[in-house]
Design a protein around this motif. Structure first.
Motif, mmCIF file in Angstrom:
data_model
loop_
_atom_site.group_PDB
_atom_site.id
_atom_site.type_symbol
_atom_site.label_atom_id
_atom_site.label_comp_id
_atom_site.label_asym_id
_atom_site.label_seq_id
_atom_site.Cartn_x
_atom_site.Cartn_y
_atom_site.Cartn_z
ATOM 1 N N THR A 1 -3.676 21.071 -0.840
ATOM 2 C CA THR A 1 -2.376 21.176 -0.080
ATOM 3 C C THR A 1 -2.552 21.139 1.727
ATOM 4 N N GLN A 2 -3.768 20.979 2.036
ATOM 5 C CA GLN A 2 -4.462 21.309 2.876
ATOM 6 C C GLN A 2 -5.244 20.328 3.417
ATOM 7 N N ALA A 3 -5.407 19.404 1.871
ATOM 8 C CA ALA A 3 -5.834 18.445 1.977
ATOM 9 C C ALA A 3 -5.447 17.320 2.509
ATOM 10 N N VAL A 4 -3.978 17.111 1.589
ATOM 11 C CA VAL A 4 -2.647 16.297 1.954
ATOM 12 C C VAL A 4 -2.145 16.284 3.756
ATOM 13 N N ILE A 5 -2.206 17.726 4.333
ATOM 14 C CA ILE A 5 -1.788 17.825 5.091
ATOM 15 C C ILE A 5 -3.000 16.971 6.522
ATOM 16 N N ASN A 6 -4.037 17.429 6.229
ATOM 17 C CA ASN A 6 -5.525 16.633 7.613
ATOM 18 C C ASN A 6 -4.947 15.301 6.852
ATOM 19 N N ALA A 7 -4.780 14.549 5.549
ATOM 20 C CA ALA A 7 -4.840 13.240 4.920
ATOM 21 C C ALA A 7 -3.819 12.628 5.954
ATOM 22 N N ALA A 8 -2.355 13.075 6.312
ATOM 23 C CA ALA A 8 -1.336 12.756 6.889
ATOM 24 C C ALA A 8 -1.566 12.568 8.537
ATOM 25 N N VAL A 9 -2.330 13.426 8.938
ATOM 26 C CA VAL A 9 -2.354 13.690 10.527
ATOM 27 C C VAL A 9 -3.713 12.334 10.811
ATOM 28 N N ALA A 10 -4.618 12.605 9.913
ATOM 29 C CA ALA A 10 -5.981 11.440 10.301
ATOM 30 C C ALA A 10 -4.987 9.880 10.026
ATOM 31 N N THR A 11 -3.923 9.656 9.502
ATOM 32 C CA THR A 11 -3.333 8.419 8.966
ATOM 33 C C THR A 11 -2.101 8.674 9.804
ATOM 34 N N ILE B 1 0.775 27.167 4.895
ATOM 35 C CA ILE B 1 -0.204 26.335 5.542
ATOM 36 C C ILE B 1 0.659 24.909 5.878
ATOM 37 N N VAL B 2 1.668 24.845 4.606
ATOM 38 C CA VAL B 2 2.780 23.450 4.841
ATOM 39 C C VAL B 2 3.520 23.757 6.493
ATOM 40 N N LEU B 3 4.595 25.278 6.313
ATOM 41 C CA LEU B 3 5.091 25.283 7.405
ATOM 42 C C LEU B 3 4.062 25.742 8.935
ATOM 43 N N GLU B 4 3.131 26.081 8.898
ATOM 44 C CA GLU B 4 2.428 25.568 10.446
ATOM 45 C C GLU B 4 1.536 24.538 10.817
ATOM 46 N N ALA B 5 1.845 24.016 9.759
ATOM 47 C CA ALA B 5 2.146 22.368 9.803
ATOM 48 C C ALA B 5 2.474 21.325 10.950
ATOM 49 N N ASN B 6 3.857 22.224 10.853
ATOM 50 C CA ASN B 6 5.079 21.558 10.936
ATOM 51 C C ASN B 6 4.661 21.401 13.102
ATOM 52 N N GLY B 7 4.866 20.240 13.437
ATOM 53 C CA GLY B 7 5.011 20.045 14.898
ATOM 54 C C GLY B 7 3.244 19.750 15.295
ATOM 55 N N LYS B 8 2.558 20.205 14.276
ATOM 56 C CA LYS B 8 1.091 19.447 14.619
ATOM 57 C C LYS B 8 0.752 18.186 14.715
ATOM 58 N N GLY B 9 0.179 17.303 15.539
ATOM 59 C CA GLY B 9 -0.578 16.408 14.930
ATOM 60 C C GLY B 9 0.691 15.420 14.648
ATOM 61 N N GLY B 10 1.691 15.597 15.144
ATOM 62 C CA GLY B 10 2.712 14.617 15.233
ATOM 63 C C GLY B 10 3.426 14.623 13.665
ATOM 64 N N LEU B 11 2.767 15.769 13.240
ATOM 65 C CA LEU B 11 3.491 15.592 11.764
ATOM 66 C C LEU B 11 5.394 16.961 11.764
ATOM 67 N N TYR B 12 5.550 16.655 10.997
ATOM 68 C CA TYR B 12 6.920 17.598 10.091
ATOM 69 C C TYR B 12 6.502 17.605 9.152
ATOM 70 N N GLY C 1 12.049 15.472 11.582
ATOM 71 C CA GLY C 1 11.595 15.073 12.317
ATOM 72 C C GLY C 1 11.686 15.753 13.865
ATOM 73 N N PRO C 2 12.069 15.198 14.768
ATOM 74 C CA PRO C 2 11.071 16.122 15.680
ATOM 75 C C PRO C 2 12.758 17.443 16.951
#
Ligand code: NAD
Length: 243
Positions: free
Chosen positions: A94-104, A151-162, A223-224
């Motif tokens: 799941t961390q890799a999915v988050i990283n890939a989402a932000v990277a792309t 980690i999914v919820l902590e990623a919310n709003g960071k790097g353009g990802l919701y 979304g935002p």
């Protein structure tokens, strides 16, 4: 007429029970959808074979599919004696999915968590998402699902990802290979000659079509932050929501 913005979806785990229902619900409303999974079971949508713990494989599928929304339903099945696999797929994956989402530059991630992440061994009656996770998880599967949800919820709003996480209870319906099938096999093998409790125990079940629909609704709303909507909800629910 609907005012929602059309997304392009990548359903991770889309060959599975719930994932397939999500794909069918998206197709039924005319959305563009691809699947990412370690196995291919259907051939009616673009398919990307890969493992979520390999970030580059996920990023490659995101680029090729043109996805703007990820619906991540992948997990090893509950009930296996393999804590390391649960951690590798559900947490590292799941961390890799988050990283890939932000990277792309993919802006939306809907994650399928589980109601089991808040089970503490006691009855949970009329609780909602404000109930905290217990200190000790029920088992390695739920421990990994709880960490993944965090980690999914902590990623919310960071790097353009919701992000958003949903917690279905036991899912039943057409295509189920686990829950009802497992209960039926227990009965067939004659392993049901004892009873725990006095026959008044309650358990939550979620129909798979409703669960898939909830994923679409969550994706549509993601979304935002919308200050007007937050103010309206605070008023309506009389609760403290983050601004
Ligand atoms: P499923 O096993 O039918 O589907 C999961 C899919 O994920 C499978 O197609 C599998 O091949 C894929 N997958 C597994 N590991 C992968 C990896 N490393 N990379 C890519 N794909 C991988 O399970 P399901 O019942 O549809 O469950 C879907 C989600 O719902 C899971 O996250 C599960 O934890 C959650 N959930 C299920 C239930 C239930 O009762 N079935 C209840 C609560 C939560």
């Amino acid at each position: 007429m609907s005012s929602r913005t059309k997304d392009v979806y990548l359903v991770i785990g889309g060959s599975g029970f719930l994932g397939r229902h999500v794909v069918e619900a998206l197709l039924a409303r005319g959305d563009a959808v691809s699947v990412f999974d370690i196995v291919q079971r259907y051939h009616d949508v673009p398919f990307y074979m890969g493992d979520i713990s390999e970030e580059e494989q996920v990023a490659d599928a995101l680029r090729k599919s043109g996805a703007t929304c990820i619906i991540h339903t992948a997990s090893p099945l509950h009930g296996m004696d393999d804590p390391a696999l649960y951690w590798k797929v559900n947490v590292d994956g799941t961390q890799a999915v988050i990283n890939a989402a932000v990277a792309t530059g993919v802006p939306k991630l809907v994650y399928t968590s589980s109601a089991g992440v808040v089970f503490n061994g006691n009855d949970l009656i009329d609780v909602d998402e404000r109930i905290p996770q217990p200190e000790k998880a029920m088992d390695p599967y739920n421990e990994s699902k709880a960490k993944a949800e965090q980690i999914v919820l902590e990623a919310n709003g960071k790097g353009g990802l919701y992000t958003v996480a949903l917690r279905p209870a036991g899912i039943f319906g057409p295509g189920d290979r686990q829950l009802i099938t497992g209960l039926y096999q227990t009965w067939q093998r004659g392993q049901s000659h004892f009873q725990i409790g006095d026959n008044t125990n309650l358990f939550d079940w979620t129909y798979v079509g409703n669960c898939a629909y909830a994923h679409l609704l969550a994706a549509d709303k993601l979304g935002p932050p919308n200050p007007a909507e937050i103010a309206r909800l605070k008023e309506e629910l009389q609760v403290a929501l983050p601004s």
